[in-house]
Design a protein around this motif. Structure first.
Motif, PDB file in Angstrom:
ATOM      1  N   MET A   1       0.844  -1.201   0.000  1.00  0.00           N
ATOM      2  CA  MET A   1       0.000   0.000   0.000  1.00  0.00           C
ATOM      3  C   MET A   1       0.879   1.252   0.000  1.00  0.00           C
ATOM      4  SD  MET A   1      -3.000   1.052   2.704  1.00  0.00           S
ATOM      5  CE  MET A   1      -4.030  -0.388   2.584  1.00  0.00           C
ATOM      6  N   GLN A   2       0.509   2.212  -0.806  1.00  0.00           N
ATOM      7  CA  GLN A   2       1.267   3.463  -0.894  1.00  0.00           C
ATOM      8  C   GLN A   2       1.215   4.220   0.434  1.00  0.00           C
ATOM      9  OE1 GLN A   2       2.823   4.452  -3.885  1.00  0.00           O
ATOM     10  NE2 GLN A   2       3.735   6.078  -2.659  1.00  0.00           N
ATOM     11  N   MET A   3       2.376   4.678   0.894  1.00  0.00           N
ATOM     12  CA  MET A   3       2.404   5.439   2.150  1.00  0.00           C
ATOM     13  C   MET A   3       3.033   6.806   1.904  1.00  0.00           C
ATOM     14  SD  MET A   3       3.803   6.314   5.287  1.00  0.00           S
ATOM     15  CE  MET A   3       5.295   5.422   5.696  1.00  0.00           C
ATOM     16  N   TYR A   4       2.408   7.843   2.423  1.00  0.00           N
ATOM     17  CA  TYR A   4       2.940   9.194   2.260  1.00  0.00           C
ATOM     18  C   TYR A   4       3.316   9.767   3.608  1.00  0.00           C
ATOM     19  CZ  TYR A   4       0.610   8.709  -2.243  1.00  0.00           C
ATOM     20  OH  TYR A   4       0.197   8.253  -3.476  1.00  0.00           O
ATOM     21  N   LYS A   5       4.514  10.321   3.663  1.00  0.00           N
ATOM     22  CA  LYS A   5       4.938  11.014   4.887  1.00  0.00           C
ATOM     23  C   LYS A   5       4.593  12.491   4.732  1.00  0.00           C
ATOM     24  CE  LYS A   5       9.027   9.743   6.449  1.00  0.00           C
ATOM     25  NZ  LYS A   5      10.468   9.386   6.386  1.00  0.00           N
ATOM     26  N   ILE A   6       3.724  12.962   5.597  1.00  0.00           N
ATOM     27  CA  ILE A   6       3.244  14.334   5.487  1.00  0.00           C
ATOM     28  C   ILE A   6       3.686  15.129   6.715  1.00  0.00           C
ATOM     29  CG2 ILE A   6       1.198  15.798   5.184  1.00  0.00           C
ATOM     30  CD1 ILE A   6       1.384  13.729   2.968  1.00  0.00           C
ATOM     31  N   ALA A   7       4.324  16.264   6.464  1.00  0.00           N
ATOM     32  CA  ALA A   7       4.649  17.190   7.557  1.00  0.00           C
ATOM     33  C   ALA A   7       3.470  18.148   7.726  1.00  0.00           C
ATOM     34  CB  ALA A   7       5.912  17.965   7.215  1.00  0.00           C
ATOM     35  N   VAL A   8       3.079  18.358   8.969  1.00  0.00           N
ATOM     36  CA  VAL A   8       1.944  19.244   9.236  1.00  0.00           C
ATOM     37  C   VAL A   8       2.432  20.426  10.073  1.00  0.00           C
ATOM     38  CG1 VAL A   8      -0.352  19.407  10.259  1.00  0.00           C
ATOM     39  CG2 VAL A   8       0.382  17.258   9.191  1.00  0.00           C
ATOM     40  N   ILE A   9       2.228  21.630   9.552  1.00  0.00           N
ATOM     41  CA  ILE A   9       2.605  22.845  10.293  1.00  0.00           C
ATOM     42  C   ILE A   9       1.326  23.649  10.521  1.00  0.00           C
ATOM     43  CG2 ILE A   9       4.101  24.882  10.339  1.00  0.00           C
ATOM     44  CD1 ILE A   9       5.845  23.567   8.181  1.00  0.00           C
ATOM     45  N   PRO A  10       0.663  23.459  11.658  1.00  0.00           N
ATOM     46  CA  PRO A  10      -0.604  24.170  11.893  1.00  0.00           C
ATOM     47  C   PRO A  10      -0.417  25.688  11.959  1.00  0.00           C
ATOM     48  CG  PRO A  10      -0.358  22.311  13.398  1.00  0.00           C
ATOM     49  CD  PRO A  10       0.971  22.518  12.735  1.00  0.00           C
ATOM     50  N   GLY A  11       0.706  26.148  12.551  1.00  0.00           N
ATOM     51  CA  GLY A  11       1.029  27.576  12.545  1.00  0.00           C
ATOM     52  C   GLY A  11       0.228  28.394  13.532  1.00  0.00           C
ATOM     53  N   ASP A  12      -0.149  29.589  13.106  1.00  0.00           N
ATOM     54  CA  ASP A  12      -0.696  30.605  14.014  1.00  0.00           C
ATOM     55  C   ASP A  12      -2.207  30.799  13.882  1.00  0.00           C
ATOM     56  OD1 ASP A  12       1.935  31.362  14.833  1.00  0.00           O
ATOM     57  OD2 ASP A  12       2.160  32.466  12.950  1.00  0.00           O
ATOM     58  N   GLY A  13      -2.751  31.510  14.851  1.00  0.00           N
ATOM     59  CA  GLY A  13      -4.142  31.977  14.791  1.00  0.00           C
ATOM     60  C   GLY A  13      -5.110  30.826  14.572  1.00  0.00           C
ATOM     61  N   THR A  14      -5.933  30.964  13.530  1.00  0.00           N
ATOM     62  CA  THR A  14      -6.906  29.912  13.230  1.00  0.00           C
ATOM     63  C   THR A  14      -6.288  28.761  12.443  1.00  0.00           C
ATOM     64  OG1 THR A  14      -7.537  31.171  11.283  1.00  0.00           O
ATOM     65  CG2 THR A  14      -8.905  31.458  13.243  1.00  0.00           C
ATOM     66  N   GLY A  15      -4.990  28.874  12.113  1.00  0.00           N
ATOM     67  CA  GLY A  15      -4.313  27.798  11.380  1.00  0.00           C
ATOM     68  C   GLY A  15      -4.530  26.422  12.000  1.00  0.00           C
ATOM     69  N   PRO A  16      -4.270  26.281  13.319  1.00  0.00           N
ATOM     70  CA  PRO A  16      -4.448  24.963  13.934  1.00  0.00           C
ATOM     71  C   PRO A  16      -5.887  24.424  13.831  1.00  0.00           C
ATOM     72  CG  PRO A  16      -3.091  26.355  15.344  1.00  0.00           C
ATOM     73  CD  PRO A  16      -3.584  27.228  14.223  1.00  0.00           C
ATOM     74  N   LEU A 315       0.181  14.440  -5.374  1.00  0.00           N
ATOM     75  CA  LEU A 315       0.825  13.167  -5.034  1.00  0.00           C
ATOM     76  C   LEU A 315       0.409  12.050  -5.996  1.00  0.00           C
ATOM     77  CD1 LEU A 315       0.482  13.233  -1.128  1.00  0.00           C
ATOM     78  CD2 LEU A 315       2.618  13.415  -2.432  1.00  0.00           C
ATOM     79  N   GLY A 316      -0.601  12.330  -6.820  1.00  0.00           N
ATOM     80  CA  GLY A 316      -1.061  11.307  -7.762  1.00  0.00           C
ATOM     81  C   GLY A 316      -2.284  10.554  -7.285  1.00  0.00           C
ATOM     82  N   GLU A 317      -2.845  10.961  -6.155  1.00  0.00           N
ATOM     83  CA  GLU A 317      -4.075  10.329  -5.652  1.00  0.00           C
ATOM     84  C   GLU A 317      -5.276  11.085  -6.234  1.00  0.00           C
ATOM     85  OE1 GLU A 317      -4.316   7.553  -3.995  1.00  0.00           O
ATOM     86  OE2 GLU A 317      -2.178   7.286  -3.606  1.00  0.00           O
ATOM     87  N   ASP A 318      -5.451  10.941  -7.541  1.00  0.00           N
ATOM     88  CA  ASP A 318      -6.446  11.742  -8.243  1.00  0.00           C
ATOM     89  C   ASP A 318      -7.878  11.449  -7.816  1.00  0.00           C
ATOM     90  OD1 ASP A 318      -4.510  13.084  -9.628  1.00  0.00           O
ATOM     91  OD2 ASP A 318      -4.554  11.726 -11.348  1.00  0.00           O
ATOM     92  N   SER A 319      -8.194  10.169  -7.614  1.00  0.00           N
ATOM     93  CA  SER A 319      -9.590   9.875  -7.257  1.00  0.00           C
ATOM     94  C   SER A 319      -9.927  10.421  -5.880  1.00  0.00           C
ATOM     95  CB  SER A 319      -9.925   8.386  -7.297  1.00  0.00           C
ATOM     96  OG  SER A 319      -8.919   7.643  -7.852  1.00  0.00           O
ATOM     97  N   ALA A 320      -8.986  10.337  -4.966  1.00  0.00           N
ATOM     98  CA  ALA A 320      -9.232  10.884  -3.627  1.00  0.00           C
ATOM     99  C   ALA A 320      -9.408  12.396  -3.717  1.00  0.00           C
ATOM    100  CB  ALA A 320      -8.088  10.520  -2.690  1.00  0.00           C
ATOM    101  N   GLY A 321      -8.558  13.040  -4.512  1.00  0.00           N
ATOM    102  CA  GLY A 321      -8.662  14.493  -4.687  1.00  0.00           C
ATOM    103  C   GLY A 321     -10.003  14.873  -5.292  1.00  0.00           C
ATOM    104  N   ALA A 322     -10.385  14.147  -6.335  1.00  0.00           N
ATOM    105  CA  ALA A 322     -11.653  14.446  -7.010  1.00  0.00           C
ATOM    106  C   ALA A 322     -12.833  14.247  -6.063  1.00  0.00           C
ATOM    107  CB  ALA A 322     -11.812  13.560  -8.236  1.00  0.00           C
ATOM    108  N   LYS A 323     -12.733  13.238  -5.221  1.00  0.00           N
ATOM    109  CA  LYS A 323     -13.825  12.979  -4.269  1.00  0.00           C
ATOM    110  C   LYS A 323     -13.962  14.155  -3.286  1.00  0.00           C
ATOM    111  CE  LYS A 323     -16.981  10.662  -2.053  1.00  0.00           C
ATOM    112  NZ  LYS A 323     -18.249  10.263  -2.656  1.00  0.00           N
ATOM    113  N   ILE A 324     -12.831  14.609  -2.783  1.00  0.00           N
ATOM    114  CA  ILE A 324     -12.888  15.745  -1.843  1.00  0.00           C
ATOM    115  C   ILE A 324     -13.543  16.946  -2.519  1.00  0.00           C
ATOM    116  CG2 ILE A 324     -11.532  17.405  -0.498  1.00  0.00           C
ATOM    117  CD1 ILE A 324      -9.513  15.176   0.041  1.00  0.00           C
ATOM    118  N   GLU A 325     -13.151  17.201  -3.758  1.00  0.00           N
ATOM    119  CA  GLU A 325     -13.737  18.356  -4.454  1.00  0.00           C
ATOM    120  C   GLU A 325     -15.244  18.180  -4.628  1.00  0.00           C
ATOM    121  OE1 GLU A 325     -12.214  19.452  -8.357  1.00  0.00           O
ATOM    122  OE2 GLU A 325     -12.928  21.504  -8.014  1.00  0.00           O
TER     123      GLU A 325
END
Ligand code: IPM
Ligand code: MN
Length: 361
Positions: A1-16, A315-325
């Motif tokens: 299964m494809q695994m992606y390492k994602i860095a998350v930077i919530p940042g300031d204000g309403t970012g988190p 990342l190439g996860e087109d169907s997942a992206g399209a579903k979100i949209e």
């Protein structure tokens, strides 16, 4: 299964707050579409800066290079002087990771109030490719005789041919793959250069020559348009349907994408990708940290959720992206009263839950 390492930077204000919802949607999409995400959170932002004096240390840049993608909430803190966090974190990440494209779709979703008379989703549906590592943003310049009546400030817009060419190449390729013809919405794919050749006679002369040379040689089927930046603003309001893909320098891209964002319903929905096509990219809602709304649960998480969509598509996860949209469109059309902070008829968390639930079902 494809695994992606994602860095998350919530940042300031309403970012988190919006990042929590974006991550929720990301995890749900991963389960549903059979890929894995491994998330690592970083606390870069105003609070950390005030505590430690650190913005984005060089070691962090090296660490970020190892991820498949970065999700950013917002950078900007009311107690920190303007420029420090923006330059020290956001711009530093863009520059050091060579995210030379800032991709900003201007898309009006169904059910969204548009400030433009008689314009709907059919008319407002284009993309701005903003060059993201050069121009005025390089910080080239300085102040001399500071504090005297003769003080001089210079800030230069700097571009070399290499930067312009790689940005144009991305834009032409993007127009070929995702332009109006490619999407079945018109009979040609169009790339418009937005410049100011009548005044910036060096800078946009370079852009325009490079644009025409590349277009003629490598992309003869793509229609080329040219607009001065001031006229671009006018047509974005009067005839947004003229646009398909717009390419422009860093500063003009910054300015016209705020105008674009307001025509698509505002900062609650506008997302962008800082893209290094050969490296690690960073996705963000483009609205900023909105400090006055922090912690109230009223801010719209859809822009952050749409930035996850862009991340997955990159990342190439087109169907997942399209579903979100699709789900975002469903929600703007059928659920939300408005897109502005406090105007959704739901809380931040309820909107995130709603998106996640529909994806999971
Ligand atoms: C944006 C922002 C940034 C920019 C600021 C915060 C430095 O306005 O992402 O559009 O000018 O690029
Ligand atoms: Mn901006």
């Amino acid at each position: 299964m494809q695994m992606y390492k994602i860095a998350v930077i919530p940042g300031d204000g309403t970012g988190p707050e919006v990042t929590v919802e974006a991550v929720k949607v990301l995890k749900t999409a991963a389960d549903k579409f059979n890929f894995k995400v491994e998330l690592t959170e970083f606390d870069f932002g105003g609070e950390r800066y005030m505590r430690t004096g650190e913005t984005l240390p060089d070691s962090a840049v090296e660490e970020l290079r190892k991820f498949d993608s970065i999700l950013l909430g917002a950078i900007g803190h009311p107690d920190v002087a303007p420029g420090i966090l923006e330059k020290g974190i956001l711009l530093k990440a863009r520059f050091e990771l060579d995210q030379y494209i800032n991709l900003r779709p201007v898309k009006l979703y169904p059910g969204v109030d548009c400030p433009l008379k008689d314009k709907g989703p059919e008319e407002i549906d284009y993309v701005v490719v903003r060059e993201n590592t050069g121009g005025i943003y390089t910080g080239t310049g300085g102040i001399s005789m500071k504090g005297t009546p003769n003080e001089v400030a210079v800030q230069s817009a700097v571009y070399n041919r290499f930067q312009v060419d790689r940005c144009l190449k991305y834009a032409f390729e993007y127009a070929q793959k995702h332009g109006k013809k490619a999407r079945g919405k018109g009979d040609e794919n169009t790339l418009a250069l937005c410049g100011k050749t009548n005044v910036l006679t060096y800078l946009y002369d370079l852009w325009e020559r490079a644009f025409n040379e590349m277009g003629e040689k490598d992309y003869p089927d793509i229609r080329r348009d040219y607009y001065h930046v001031d006229a671009t603003c006018m047509w974005m309001v009067k005839n947004p349907e003229w646009f398909d893909v717009i390419v422009t320098g860093n500063m003009f891209g910054d300015i016209i994408t705020d105008l674009g964002a307001i025509t698509q319903g505002g900062m609650g929905i506008a997302a962008g990708g800082n893209i290094n096509p050969e490296g690690v990219s960073m996705f963000e809602p483009i609205g900023g940290s909105a400090p006055k709304y922090t912690g109230q649960g009223v801010i719209n998480p859809l822009a952050a959720i749409c930035s996850v969509q862009m991340m997955l598509e990159t990342l190439g996860e087109d169907s997942a992206g399209a579903k979100i949209e699709d789900v975002v469109k469903f929600i703007t059309a059928n659920k939300l009263k408005g897109l502005g902070a406090g105007q959704m008829g739901y809380s931040t968390n309820e909107v995130g839950d709603m998106v996640a639930k529909i994806i999971a079902d």
